[in-house]
Design a protein around this motif. Structure first.
Motif, PDB file in Angstrom:
ATOM      1  N   ALA A   1     -37.166   0.195   1.659  1.00 35.00           N
ATOM      2  CA  ALA A   1     -35.703   0.219   1.758  1.00 35.00           C
ATOM      3  C   ALA A   1     -35.231  -0.717   2.870  1.00 35.00           C
ATOM      4  O   ALA A   1     -34.240  -1.441   2.718  1.00 35.00           O
ATOM      5  N   ALA A   2     -35.954  -0.712   3.994  1.00 40.35           N
ATOM      6  CA  ALA A   2     -35.611  -1.602   5.104  1.00 40.35           C
ATOM      7  C   ALA A   2     -35.761  -3.062   4.690  1.00 40.35           C
ATOM      8  O   ALA A   2     -34.904  -3.910   5.008  1.00 40.35           O
ATOM      9  N   ALA A   3     -36.849  -3.380   3.990  1.00 42.10           N
ATOM     10  CA  ALA A   3     -37.054  -4.754   3.525  1.00 42.10           C
ATOM     11  C   ALA A   3     -35.941  -5.174   2.575  1.00 42.10           C
ATOM     12  O   ALA A   3     -35.446  -6.307   2.631  1.00 42.10           O
ATOM     13  N   ASP A   4     -35.516  -4.261   1.711  1.00 37.76           N
ATOM     14  CA  ASP A   4     -34.469  -4.584   0.739  1.00 37.76           C
ATOM     15  C   ASP A   4     -33.143  -4.914   1.428  1.00 37.76           C
ATOM     16  O   ASP A   4     -32.491  -5.913   1.099  1.00 37.76           O
ATOM     17  N   VAL A   5     -32.735  -4.072   2.370  1.00 34.24           N
ATOM     18  CA  VAL A   5     -31.422  -4.303   2.995  1.00 34.24           C
ATOM     19  C   VAL A   5     -31.457  -5.541   3.877  1.00 34.24           C
ATOM     20  O   VAL A   5     -30.469  -6.287   3.947  1.00 34.24           O
ATOM     21  N   TYR A   6     -32.582  -5.783   4.521  1.00 41.41           N
ATOM     22  CA  TYR A   6     -32.646  -6.974   5.375  1.00 41.41           C
ATOM     23  C   TYR A   6     -32.737  -8.235   4.514  1.00 41.41           C
ATOM     24  O   TYR A   6     -32.185  -9.287   4.880  1.00 41.41           O
ATOM     25  N   HIS A   7     -33.411  -8.140   3.378  1.00 41.93           N
ATOM     26  CA  HIS A   7     -33.462  -9.270   2.445  1.00 41.93           C
ATOM     27  C   HIS A   7     -32.056  -9.582   1.921  1.00 41.93           C
ATOM     28  O   HIS A   7     -31.666 -10.763   1.825  1.00 41.93           O
ATOM     29  N   ALA A   8     -31.298  -8.549   1.573  1.00 35.37           N
ATOM     30  CA  ALA A   8     -29.927  -8.767   1.100  1.00 35.37           C
ATOM     31  C   ALA A   8     -29.079  -9.417   2.186  1.00 35.37           C
ATOM     32  O   ALA A   8     -28.264 -10.315   1.915  1.00 35.37           O
ATOM     33  N   ARG A   9     -29.285  -8.989   3.423  1.00 34.29           N
ATOM     34  CA  ARG A   9     -28.547  -9.561   4.549  1.00 34.29           C
ATOM     35  C   ARG A   9     -28.902 -11.035   4.724  1.00 34.29           C
ATOM     36  O   ARG A   9     -28.027 -11.885   4.929  1.00 34.29           O
ATOM     37  N   GLN A  10     -30.194 -11.350   4.598  1.00 35.59           N
ATOM     38  CA  GLN A  10     -30.640 -12.728   4.746  1.00 35.59           C
ATOM     39  C   GLN A  10     -30.156 -13.600   3.591  1.00 35.59           C
ATOM     40  O   GLN A  10     -29.767 -14.758   3.782  1.00 35.59           O
TER      41      GLN A  10
ATOM     42  N   ALA B   1     -27.413 -13.180   1.867  1.00 36.85           N
ATOM     43  CA  ALA B   1     -25.987 -13.436   2.088  1.00 36.85           C
ATOM     44  C   ALA B   1     -25.791 -14.508   3.150  1.00 36.85           C
ATOM     45  O   ALA B   1     -24.937 -15.399   3.009  1.00 36.85           O
ATOM     46  N   ARG B   2     -26.590 -14.440   4.192  1.00 36.67           N
ATOM     47  CA  ARG B   2     -26.499 -15.440   5.265  1.00 36.67           C
ATOM     48  C   ARG B   2     -26.810 -16.838   4.722  1.00 36.67           C
ATOM     49  O   ARG B   2     -26.077 -17.805   4.982  1.00 36.67           O
ATOM     50  N   LEU B   3     -27.876 -16.934   3.941  1.00 36.53           N
ATOM     51  CA  LEU B   3     -28.251 -18.231   3.383  1.00 36.53           C
ATOM     52  C   LEU B   3     -27.178 -18.735   2.428  1.00 36.53           C
ATOM     53  O   LEU B   3     -26.872 -19.938   2.390  1.00 36.53           O
ATOM     54  N   GLY B   4     -26.594 -17.814   1.651  1.00 35.31           N
ATOM     55  CA  GLY B   4     -25.539 -18.219   0.734  1.00 35.31           C
ATOM     56  C   GLY B   4     -24.357 -18.832   1.452  1.00 35.31           C
ATOM     57  O   GLY B   4     -23.774 -19.835   0.993  1.00 35.31           O
ATOM     58  N   GLU B   5     -23.974 -18.255   2.598  1.00 33.68           N
ATOM     59  CA  GLU B   5     -22.867 -18.812   3.382  1.00 33.68           C
ATOM     60  C   GLU B   5     -23.207 -20.210   3.897  1.00 33.68           C
ATOM     61  O   GLU B   5     -22.365 -21.122   3.863  1.00 33.68           O
ATOM     62  N   VAL B   6     -24.435 -20.379   4.368  1.00 32.00           N
ATOM     63  CA  VAL B   6     -24.853 -21.694   4.866  1.00 32.00           C
ATOM     64  C   VAL B   6     -24.842 -22.717   3.737  1.00 32.00           C
ATOM     65  O   VAL B   6     -24.367 -23.855   3.901  1.00 32.00           O
ATOM     66  N   MET B   7     -25.344 -22.318   2.567  1.00 30.73           N
ATOM     67  CA  MET B   7     -25.385 -23.242   1.430  1.00 30.73           C
ATOM     68  C   MET B   7     -23.978 -23.670   1.031  1.00 30.73           C
ATOM     69  O   MET B   7     -23.737 -24.842   0.706  1.00 30.73           O
ATOM     70  N   THR B   8     -23.052 -22.711   1.043  1.00 34.69           N
ATOM     71  CA  THR B   8     -21.674 -23.043   0.678  1.00 34.69           C
ATOM     72  C   THR B   8     -21.090 -24.083   1.629  1.00 34.69           C
ATOM     73  O   THR B   8     -20.434 -25.046   1.203  1.00 34.69           O
TER      74      THR B   8
END
Length: 723
Positions: free
Chosen positions: A238-247, A249-256
């Motif tokens: 569960a921890a890996a999942d939420v941190y992966h989702a956070r990462q 989202a972060r990468l998506g913002e940078v890509m945009t």
């Protein structure tokens, strides 16, 4: 500028490469202009004969001449390069920021993996992980001195290049070892394959299968693990999942942001300048989109999971490999703690979790490590592994064959009152499954011969003995079995010889490929045995959802193992070859090795496609190509003449997918005549007289309004009716 893809892909099943050659599939693709495989196109000492989805090789030991001399020279140079490359890796890391370089490499690798077929990038993630291990092997003070240091983007590409060069040199050095030692027996081949996997293979299965397996084993231990460890084992995923989702989202913002910036750039007519701009953008995304050093990772996880901070502190500690903690890690073949404990611990409390999305592949091994110092908890964990393995096999097969025909833990009155982990017994199909939930240790993964022999006896010899004994009892006709609650099981009539299956919770592909002999088996099923990992059984049952499909495939896989060809290194590849080409057993000649010449991209796409373009459809579930009307007709056979089901199911599932075309046309032509042409009506009359697809199968097509049927209906005739 072209659009940058916003993807953090899950791992894709990759075909393992053994003694790849210039004439191999990888080599041909490279020659055709596609990206060269990460580990190289291979050594040019032998060209295979490609025929019907198979590749046939002369054994390397029999190859002579200039090709073999060139290969040996290439390998010799590679072995000499390894120490120099290791030194360059260290120097390049310490000239930059070793920790953030590691995080950026994960993004660079993910961007590349999202745009390439799985087999092309085989080994790349293992090399990034190896580099992370080297960082934790360095003195902590030297790494911390460089933390936050500015470095030129070229360092990222230099490190990426060095890792690839090191990977190719290691691959060639391993090939040299295989050439020197030969493959005198199956056990030696298993050792070689384990050594290769230890270096390059990090794929345990698809998340769609790995997730329920992890939850089935760890969720029942939530209270016990929380009482002993201070956190519940299942919280790690569960921890890996939420941190992966956070990462993500972060990468998506940078890509945009980078896409918006690149849109303002006027395309340059100079190719070199365009390449330079693309490299700069890529380095920028990899640097700014990488996972950051967290000052309080437990706090982040506690907030995301709404969990107590103290629990997350203990969980994060169990997931952490501190700087300076692996001074003995020197080579790619060494055990790397970062593989299972993927968080790099800096100075307290700072840490870095670069690639949480990949944790699922090592989650079960991590859980075993977390329990290791607590004997009672480890005992409960190992019991749950076995129980969970059996239950998931039962559940998967029941979804295909129906609860009525699937039995868990049935016993029969032989000495010792033996039990059958899972038994499928329906008219026309019998499958005997022995499930092995045991763990595969690190020394065995490193191919320590004594440990491999021990696990061979446990996973293979003992299981073959058990299945052979069960099948002999079923063949005797005694049929006195009892369920787990001691009630008598009445098996149906018309039972064919059983298909033997061994399911291991651990992924041990070398055992499945070679079925080695540990010297402790007294018998084995005469028609072969399909040895397969649990994740792959669940996958196959998800793809092949009809009893005839799953049974025919299992029977084929057992026959392939018996014949020794074609060699199957990855189950998804075997499934793809069967779906597309109906691959069958092959008896290799004494001087040849036969491999599959097909990959599993359709299966990969189905299970790994995460980002879908707006308006586009998700990848379709791969299927056997058998018409739905044919499968429905087999269901009618099962109800009305079960004595014919076995032969018809085998015959129907042996038909090549494209060979169903005349039946498809006949079904269309058999629609009400008012909607058909004269030609269609003529085709319908011919179909009514039977379409002979093989000596073992003739298909008759009748309109739903036609109540006649061909006579007699038997084990080679199948009647289809239009809706």
């Amino acid at each position: 500028m072209g659009r940058l893809r916003v993807v953090l892909p899950v791992r894709r099943r990759r075909g393992k490469r053994y003694m790849a050659t210039a004439g191999s599939r990888a080599g041909r693709r490279a020659a055709a202009g596609e990206m060269e495989p990460y580990l190289g196109a291979g050594t040019p000492f032998v060209t295979p004969v490609v025929d019907g989805g198979l590749r046939r090789f002369r054994r390397p030991g029999d190859v002579q001449g200039a090709g073999l001399r060139a290969a040996r020279e290439q390998i010799r140079k590679a072995e000499q390069q390894l120490p120099r490359l290791l030194e360059e890796l260290s120097q390049t890391a310490l000239a930059a920021d070793p920790v953030m370089l590691y995080s950026s490499l994960h993004v660079l690798d993910a961007m590349r993996r999202s745009s390439q077929p799985g087999h092309v990038m085989f080994g790349s993630d293992a090399m990034v992980e190896f580099y992370g291990g080297l960082v934790t092997a360095m003195p902590a003070d030297r790494v911390l001195e460089r933390l936050g240091a500015d470095f030129h983007p070229q360092a990222l590409f230099d490190m990426d290049r060095l890792l690839r060069e090191y990977a190719r040199a290691e691959s060639l050095a391993h090939q040299a070892k295989v050439l020197r030692e030969g493959a005198a027996d199956k056990q030696t081949s298993v050792l070689h394959m384990l050594q290769m996997e230890q270096r390059f293979d990090r794929m345990q299965g698809y998340p769609a299968q790995l997730r329920p397996i992890f939850e089935e084993i760890t969720a029942p231990l939530a209270d016990a693990s929380r009482a002993v460890l201070g956190f519940a084992l299942h919280q790690a995923l569960a921890a890996a999942d939420v941190y992966h989702a956070r990462q993500t989202a972060r990468l998506g913002e940078v890509m945009t942001e980078f896409e918006n910036a690149s849109a303002l750039l006027a395309p340059s007519p100079d190719r070199e300048q365009r390449v330079q701009v693309a490299a700069t953008l890529t380095a920028g995304v990899a640097t700014l989109g990488a996972s950051p050093v967290e000052d309080d990772l437990p706090g982040v996880l506690a907030t995301e999971l709404n969990a107590p901070h103290e629990e997350m502190t203990r969980l994060a500690a169990a997931l952490t490999t501190p700087l300076g903690s692996q001074p003995a890690l020197k080579t790619l073949g060494d055990t790397n703690a970062l593989r299972r404990r993927p968080v790099i611990g800096l100075d307290t409390p700072r840490s870095l979790w670069a690639r949480p999305g990949d944790f699922i592949h090592e989650a079960l091994d991590w859980a075993a490590d977390a329990c290791r110092d607590h004997p009672d908890l480890l005992k409960s964990f190992d019991k749950q592994r076995q129980d969970g393995c059996e239950e998931l096999v039962r559940r998967s097969l029941a979804a295909v064959f129906g609860e009525t025909y699937v039995h868990h833990g049935a016993t029969y009155p032989d000495p010792g009152n033996p039990d059958v982990d899972v038994l499928v017994a329906m008219p026309g199909a019998v499958i005997v499954v022995e499930a092995k939930g045991g763990r595969f240790t690190d020394p065995a993964r490193r191919a320590a011969p004594d440990r491999v022999n021990k696990k061979t006896r446990e996973f293979v010899d003992k299981a073959l003995d058990q299945n052979a004994r069960t099948i002999a009892y079923l063949d005797s006709g005694k049929g006195t079995l009892r369920s787990r609650n001691k009630k008598r099981l009445v098996l149906p009539d018309h039972l064919p010889p059983a298909v033997s299956v061994i399911v291991t919770l651990e992924r041990v592909d070398p055992f499945a490929t070679h079925l080695p002999d540990g010297g402790k088996r007294s018998a084995e099923p005469q028609d072969g045995t399909w040895l397969v990992t649990l994740a792959d059984v669940v996958m196959v049952a998800d793809i092949l959802r009809h009893p005839a499909e799953f049974y025919a495939y299992a029977r084929t896989r057992a026959a392939i193992a018996k014949a020794g060809g074609p060699r199957v290194f990855v189950e998804a590849d075997a499934l793809a070859a069967w779906l597309d080409h109906r691959v069958q057993r092959v008896e290799p000649a004494p001087d040849e090795i036969v491999f599959l010449d097909t990959g599993s991209e359709a299966v990969n796409d189905y299970y790994t496609q995460q980002v879908i373009a707006p308006g586009s459809a998700s990848p379709a579930r791969p299927d056997s190509g058998v018409l739905a009307e044919v499968l429905d007709a087999l269901d009618v056979v099962h109800r009305e003449r079960p004595q014919d089901w076995h032969d018809l199911a085998i015959a129907a599932l042996a038909v090549q997918p494209e060979d169903w075309r005349p039946v498809r046309k006949a079904l269309w032509a058999a629609q009400p005549v008012t909607t058909g042409t004269r030609r269609a009506r003529k085709r319908a009359r011919r179909a009514a007289d039977g379409i002979r697809l093989s000596p073992h199968l003739t298909v008759y097509v009748r309109s739903s309004t036609d109540e006649t049927s061909p006579s007699p209906l038997g084990p080679t005739t199948l009647l289809l009716r239009t809706p």
